[in-house]
Design a protein around this motif. Structure first.
Motif, PDB file in Angstrom:
ATOM      1  N   ASP A 497     -30.432  42.975   5.168  1.00 35.92           N
ATOM      2  CA  ASP A 497     -30.216  43.374   4.102  1.00 35.92           C
ATOM      3  C   ASP A 497     -29.556  42.512   2.490  1.00 35.92           C
ATOM      4  O   ASP A 497     -30.109  42.656   2.095  1.00 35.92           O
ATOM      5  N   GLU A 498     -28.410  42.469   3.293  1.00 39.29           N
ATOM      6  CA  GLU A 498     -27.170  41.240   2.169  1.00 39.29           C
ATOM      7  C   GLU A 498     -27.326  40.225   2.330  1.00 39.29           C
ATOM      8  O   GLU A 498     -27.946  39.814   0.704  1.00 39.29           O
ATOM      9  N   SER A 499     -28.528  39.514   3.208  1.00 35.77           N
ATOM     10  CA  SER A 499     -28.857  38.911   2.141  1.00 35.77           C
ATOM     11  C   SER A 499     -29.598  38.411   1.325  1.00 35.77           C
ATOM     12  O   SER A 499     -30.270  37.287   0.266  1.00 35.77           O
ATOM     13  N   ILE A 500     -31.217  39.086   2.019  1.00 38.73           N
ATOM     14  CA  ILE A 500     -32.225  39.099   1.364  1.00 38.73           C
ATOM     15  C   ILE A 500     -32.083  40.161  -0.796  1.00 38.73           C
ATOM     16  O   ILE A 500     -32.285  39.295  -1.515  1.00 38.73           O
ATOM     17  N   ALA A 501     -30.438  41.238  -0.351  1.00 41.09           N
ATOM     18  CA  ALA A 501     -30.315  41.591  -1.770  1.00 41.09           C
ATOM     19  C   ALA A 501     -29.848  40.157  -2.667  1.00 41.09           C
ATOM     20  O   ALA A 501     -30.286  40.747  -3.707  1.00 41.09           O
TER      21      ALA A 501
END
Length: 770
Positions: A497-501
Motif C-alpha cells: 500500500d505504501e509504495s502505491i500511495a
C-alpha cells in the motif's frame, strides 16, 4: 513513389487498392480454420474462439484476444456453454452469446464484467443464430431461436428485450437476415427463400426489392452498409442486387457468375464515394462488385475474415492484415498515370526542385497560369491524409509546403492540422500499439475517443504524449489519463500500500481535475481499504472524503474529517449516519469524544428530538442541563399535575448539580402555580401560567388586594416593585380613593407623581392614536 499505383485496380470510373497493414504477430498453426472470429471496427481488437486441436471430453475451446497487429492481449480456456456468436461493443468490450441465450461480457484483457439473458424462452428453444450490431442507442444484440422467433435488445446497457412477431411459413433459421436501423427504429430484414420480410415491434411486412433478377429462386446472403443506408442481396443465381436499405431504390445489379453462397459479404463504401461497391468472399476468392458489370477478383491463399469499416474493408488472415478501399479522388488526381491535376503538377515541381532542375519553374508557371496553386496545395494536403506510408505522407506534405511559399494568403490551419493528425495516426499505427486507423475514421472517432481507447488498453504514456502534443485541456487530457492510470495502479495486488500511495501522489502531484476519492473508491472496491484511506489523505475536499469513509465503515475518521472541514452540514451527515448504524450507547460515547459534533447534535435535538436530548444529558450525567430540560418541558404541559411533576424533577436535578439558586427558583415556581390554581378555583380568575409580577398586577386590578398582600409577603417581593405594581394598577383604574388609603397606610418608597403622570400620558397617547 514510382510504384504507388501498382496495386490499384480499376472498377468503372473508380480504382480500388489493397494495403498491407501488418504482418500478424500471432502464431496460429492452422490459421483461422475452426475459429469463431470477431473484430471490432475502427481498427479495434480481434477475438478468436479456437476449438481444441484434439477433441476430447476434457478439452476446452480457447478464447484469445489480440490487437489488430496480432499481439496477444488475453487468453484463457472457455469453461462456459457453447458459443454461437462473438461481437464487440462500442466500448471495446467482448460479447459472447451462448446457445442458451446468456450473453457474457469481458473486457479487453479477458476479465469478466457481467452477464445477462435474452429471455426464458431462449433457454428452452436455444439460439440458432445471433448478431451484434451498433445503433444510435448503443450496442445491441439480435437472436433467432429454434422456434423461429426473433428477440432484440437495442441497448445492452439499458436492457429491454423485444420479441418480434412471427414470420409466416418460417421453419428454423431464415436463409439470411440483417438488422436495420432506420428513423431511430431497429428492425430485422430476413429472407425465407425468395421472400423478404421486415419485422418491427408490431408487424411482419413482406417487401419486394425493385428490379431483382427474375432468375433468383432464393436470397442466400445479404449485407447492410456501415451507415445502414444501403443494402446488398446475393441470390442463388449469382446475382448481386444493391440498393437503398428501405428497398425503395435500386443502385445496380451485377452477375458475379458464381452461384456458390458466399461465406461473407460486406460493403466497401467510403464517405463521398464515387460508386457503391460490395466485397464478397468465398473460400479462396475475394470479389469486388460495383455499379458496372465488371468486377475485381483477388485470390485468397488462406482462411480470412472481412471487417466492414467506415471507408473500406479490413481483411484479416492467418499471416496478414490488409485494408481494401476505394482510392480517394485526391489520390487518384495526383498519382494517376499522366494526370495533369494541379496536385500532380505541384508534386512534380517539388521533385524537380529537389533535383535543382529548371523544370520546377516550368511546372509552377503552368499551375500559376491556371490560377490553381491553392487547389494544388489542398489536394496534396488531403492526399497525405489518405496515405498509409509515412514516406508518401512526407513527400506530399513537402510538396504542399513548397507550393505554400508562392501563395500570400493561403491559410496555414489545414496544413498544420494535417501534420498533427498524421503524427498521431502514425504513432497509433505502430505494431506495438496496433490501431490501424485511417484519417477518415480518426476524424469520425474524435481525439477524445482515441484517448479513451488508448487508456482502455493501458497505453498511458502514449495517451499522455498525444494529449500534450495536441494541447488538449488538462482536465480532458492528461489529468483524465492519469486518473485512469491511478485506478489501474491500485489494482496491482503484488505491490504494498505504501509504495502505491507514494507512486500515485508523486505522479499525480497537483494535476488539475483529479479526484483522489474516485481512485480511493476503486482501491476499496478491490478490497484494499488501508490503501484507500492513505489515498484519501491527498484529497483536499472533505466533502469527497467523508462519504467514502462512511462507506468503508471508518465512521470515527469520517467524523474527524467532517469536523476539520468546518462544514456543519457534513458533520450532521456523519452524525445521522452514526445514529442509524450504531446502538444508542456507543453513539453517545462517540459524540462525547467529539465536543463539536456533540454540540451540533444537541442543537439539532433541541429543535427536532427532545427525547433524544434528554437521553443525551442522562448519558453524560449533566444534571444542570437535565434540570433546564425539565423546566422547558413543563411549560409545554397543559395539565398542572404534569407540570408540577416535571418541575419537581427539575428541582431534583438542580440539587444533584448543587445549583441552589435554580432549585429554589423552581420550588417557588411550583408554589406560585399552586397559589394560582387555588385562586382560579376560589375566585374564577385565569391566573395559571402567569409570572409573579403578572399575577400581582391581575389581582390588584381585580380588587383582590388581600390576596395580593399575601402573595407579596409569601414571595418576598421587594417593596419598591410591589408599590410600583400597586400604584400602576390603581392609576390604570383611576381608583384614586384606594390610592389615597394605600398612601396613608405607610410612606411610599417611590413617590406618587410618577404613576399619575404615567397614567395621564397613556390616556393622552390613546386619544391621539384614535
Amino acid at each position: 513513389m514510382a510504384f504507388i499505383t501498382a496495386n490499384w485496380n480499376p472498377l468503372g470510373e473508380a480504382f480500388y487498392r489493397k494495403i498491407e497493414l501488418y504482418e500478424m504477430g500471432w502464431s496460429l498453426r492452422d490459421g483461422l480454420k475452426e475459429c469463431l472470429v470477431a473484430a471490432a471496427p475502427y481498427g479495434g481488437p480481434i477475438a478468436l474462439l479456437r476449438q481444441p486441436q484434439r477433441p476430447s471430453s476434457s478439452a476446452r475451446p480457447q478464447l484469445e484476444i489480440y490487437s489488430s497487429s496480432g499481439a496477444n492481449m488475453a487468453s484463457f480456456p472457455w469453461k462456459s456453454g457453447p458459443v454461437r456468436q462473438l461481437g464487440w461493443t462500442v466500448c471495446d468490450d467482448l460479447l459472447c452469446i451462448q446457445e442458451d441465450g446468456t450473453v457474457l461480457i469481458y473486457d479487453l484483457f479477458g476479465a469478466f464484467k457481467r452477464h445477462f439473458s435474452m429471455g426464458n424462452e431462449v433457454v428452452q428453444n436455444q439460439v440458432l443464430e445471433a448478431k451484434v450490431f451498433h445503433s444510435p442507442y448503443g450496442t445491441g444484440v439480435a437472436i433467432v431461436t429454434g422456434a423461429s422467433r426473433f428477440t432484440l435488445a437495442t441497448n445492452i446497457d439499458d436492457l429491454k428485450l423485444r420479441r418480434l412477431p412471427e414470420v409466416p411459413g418460417l421453419q428454423g433459421a431464415p436463409s439470411c437476415w440483417v438488422v436495420l436501423t432506420q428513423d431511430r427504429q431497429t428492425k430485422v430484414l430476413l429472407a425465407n427463400g425468395v421472400d423478404l420480410y421486415i419485422l418491427d415491434n408490431t408487424s411482419c411486412t413482406p417487401v419486394t426489392p425493385p428490379g431483382l433478377s427474375p432468375q433468383a429462386c432464393s436470397i442466400v446472403n445479404m449485407a447492410v452498409s456501415f451507415s445502414y443506408k444501403y443494402l446488398a442481396l446475393f441470390t442463388d443465381s449469382g446475382h448481386l442486387w444493391m440498393g437503398s436499405a428501405n428497398l425503395k431504390d435500386k443502385l445496380s445489379e451485377v452477375d458475379t457468375k458464381v452461384r456458390t453462397p458466399p461465406k461473407q459479404m460486406v460493403w466497401c463504401r467510403r464517405p463521398k464515394s464515387q460508386q457503391p461497391s460490395v466485397v464478397i468472399m468465398w473460400d479462396r476468392l475475394l470479389l469486388v462488385a460495383g455499379e458496372c458489370t465488371d468486377t475485381i477478383q483477388y485470390t485468397l491463399d488462406e482462411e480470412s475474415v472481412c471487417v466492414a469499416e467506415l471507408d473500406g474493408v479490413r481483411i484479416i488472415g492467418g499471416s496478414r492484415h490488409e485494408l481494401l478501399q476505394e482510392v480517394p479522388s485526391a489520390c487518384q488526381d495526383i498519382f494517376k498515370i499522366a494526370s495533369m491535376a494541379p496536385g500532380a503538377l505541384l508534386l512534380e515541381a517539388h521533385k524537380e526542385y529537389e533535383k535543382s532542375s529548371q523544370k520546377a519553374d516550368e511546372y509552377l508557371r503552368e499551375i500559376k497560369e491556371q490560377s490553381v496553386l491553392g487547389e494544388a496545395v489542398r489536394q496534396c494536403v488531403e492526399a497525405a491524409g489518405y496515405e498509409h506510408e509515412p514516406e508518401t505522407q512526407k513527400t506530399l506534405l513537402r510538396a504542399a509546403s513548397f507550393g505554400k511559399c508562392f501563395l500570400s494568403n493561403y491559410p496555414p490551419e489545414p496544413f498544420v492540422s494535417m501534420c498533427r493528425d498524421l503524427k498521431v495516426l502514425n504513432s497509433v499505427r505502430e505494431y506495438t500499439v496496433g490501431i490501424p486507423l485511417t484519417h477518415t475514421q480518426y476524424k469520425q472517432m474524435t481525439v477524445q475517443v482515441l484517448i479513451d481507447r488508448l487508456v482502455y488498453r493501458k497505453l498511458y504514456p502514449l495517451a499522455i504524449e498525444i494529449c500534450r502534443y495536441l494541447k488538449t485541456p488538462e482536465y480532458q487530457g492528461v489529468s483524465r489519463v492519469l486518473k485512469h492510470w491511478a485506478c489501474c495502479k491500485v489494482q496491482q495486488k503484488e505491490e504494498p500500500d505504501e509504495s502505491i500511495a507514494h507512486a500515485v501522489s508523486v505522479k499525480l502531484g497537483e494535476a488539475a481535475g483529479i479526484s483522489y476519492s474516485e481512485i480511493a473508491a476503486r482501491a476499496y472496491e478491490c478490497g484494499r481499504t488501508e490503501l484507500a484511506i492513505k489515498l484519501l489523505e491527498f484529497e483536499p475536499r472533505s466533502g469527497e472524503q467523508v462519504p467514502l469513509l462512511l462507506k468503508m465503515k471508518r465512521s470515527q475518521l469520517a467524523l474527524s474529517k467532517a469536523i476539520e472541514s468546518g462544514d456543519t452540514d457534513l458533520v450532521y451527515t456523519v452524525v445521522t449516519y452514526l445514529k442509524n448504524e450504531m446502538n444508542r450507547g456507543d453513539f453517545f460515547m462517540t459524540l462525547r469524544n467529539q465536543p463539536v459534533a456533540l454540540s451540533l447534535y444537541r442543537q439539532f435535538c433541541k429543535h427536532q428530538e427532545q427525547d433524544t436530548l434528554k437521553d443525551l444529558f442522562n448519558q453524560d450525567d449533566d444534571h444542570q442541563e437535565l434540570g433546564n430540560f425539565y423546566v422547558k418541558a413543563s411549560y409545554k404541559e397543559k395539565k398542572l399535575e404534569a407540570r408540577l411533576s416535571l418541575l419537581q424533577s427539575a428541582v431534583d436535578e438542580y440539587n444533584k448539580a448543587k445549583n441552589e439558586f435554580a432549585a429554589k427558583a423552581t420550588e417557588e415556581e411550583k408554589k406560585l402555580l399552586r397559589f394560582q390554581r387555588r385562586l382560579d378555583e376560589e375566585k374564577g380568575e385565569a391566573l395559571l401560567g402567569l409570572s409573579l409580577q403578572e399575577t400581582l398586577h391581575a389581582l390588584l386590578t381585580s380588587n383582590f388586594h388581600k390576596q395580593a398582600e399575601q402573595l407579596y409577603r409569601d414571595f418576598r417581593v421587594p417593596d419598591k416593585r410591589y408599590w410600583w405594581l400597586k400604584l400602576t394598577a390603581l392609576a390604570e383604574k383611576d381608583d384614586w380613593e384606594e390610592m389615597e388609603k394605600f398612601a396613608k397606610s405607610k410612606k411610599s418608597p417611590i413617590g406618587y407623581l410618577v404613576c399619575c403622570l404615567y397614567n395621564l400620558y397613556t390616556m393622552l397617547f390613546i386619544q391621539l392614536a384614535t
